[in-house]
Design an enzyme around this catalytic site. Structure first.
Site, PDB file in Angstrom:
ATOM      1  N   GLY A  99       0.794  -1.225   0.000  1.00  0.00           N
ATOM      2  CA  GLY A  99       0.000   0.000   0.000  1.00  0.00           C
ATOM      3  C   GLY A  99       0.826   1.273   0.000  1.00  0.00           C
TER       4      GLY A  99
ATOM      5  N   GLU B 104       4.115   2.564   8.847  1.00  0.00           N
ATOM      6  CA  GLU B 104       3.806   1.275   9.457  1.00  0.00           C
ATOM      7  C   GLU B 104       4.940   0.804  10.346  1.00  0.00           C
ATOM      8  OE1 GLU B 104       0.897  -0.537   5.942  1.00  0.00           O
ATOM      9  OE2 GLU B 104       3.023  -1.036   5.968  1.00  0.00           O
TER      10      GLU B 104
END
Length: 229
Positions: A112, A118
């Site tokens: 993504g 993240e």
């Protein structure tokens, strides 16, 4: 007016939904009042966020969410959850998805394009629950997906040259499907996808040491617990 902002970012069919709902329910019951939670992306994470929001809106608890992507941030807003950032809060725990998981709980993430955030959130959390289906489990990391490498656009040629020094099978710049040109990450960089046969435990650090590499999609040695749908 403003109908787009009132829609969830996950609008397609969710495969294996019944099993994913069960894992989402399990994750929602890990939440305690006052928790700050790292919130990742993917269909199971979306369902978990929905379940958490239901508990919040029933008045059972009050929480803060630290989104790892624009997708996660928009879904938090859609479900009416309060968000914060790593500048203001440290997550008590988090949940996210993965593209691949091997037997040592090493991960590949980054399809993504939000791998930098993240990893920041995962590294800041004492534990992250990784929500995956059985297809994400592999015998060899890199079996199905290339390793994403986030690169400063000015460093494309340098990084390509340095990556060629690794035992790499294939390197390519990730091109966009719905726009002309390369995929642009949420941090304004490009992605180079690196296909390798053998991922060593040192590879994440070795790749990150290359000038111009912002982050990699290898997540090795983090405190994770795998919840399989």
């Amino acid at each position: 007016m403003n109908q787009i902002a009132k829609q969830p970012t996950w609008s397609g069919e969710i495969s294996n939904r019944e099993a994913k709902e069960q894992v989402a329910e399990q994750v929602s019951h890990l939440v305690k009042n006052g928790d700050t939670i790292g919130v990742g992306s993917g269909s199971t994470s979306f369902l978990a966020l929905e379940k958490i929001a239901e508990r919040v809106h029933r008045g059972e608890m009050d929480i803060l969410a630290v989104p790892t992507s624009k997708e996660a941030e928009m879904n938090c807003q859609y479900f009416g959850l309060k968000t914060t950032s790593l500048l203001s809060a440290k997550p008590d725990w988090g949940f996210d998805g993965a593209d691949e998981v091997d037997q040592q709980n090493r991960l590949i993430k980054g399809r993504g394009g939000a791998l930098f955030a993240e990893k920041l959130v995962m590294a800041s959390s004492p534990k992250t629950y990784i929500l995956v289906d059985k297809s994400k489990h592999v015998g060899r990391l890199g079996e199905n997906f290339a390793i994403p490498v986030e690169v400063d656009p000015d460093a494309i040629h340098l990084v390509e040259m340095k990556l060629a020094e690794f035992p790499v099978d294939h390197i390519q710049l990730r091109m966009a499907e719905s726009k002309d040109g390369p995929v642009i990450t949420e941090r304004g960089n490009v992605l180079m996808d690196m296909k390798v046969t053998n991922v060593t435990n040192d590879m994440e650090k070795e790749l990150s040491a290359i000038p111009g590499v912002i982050e990699t999609g290898l997540f090795i040695g983090y405190s994770v617990e795998i919840l399989t749908v």
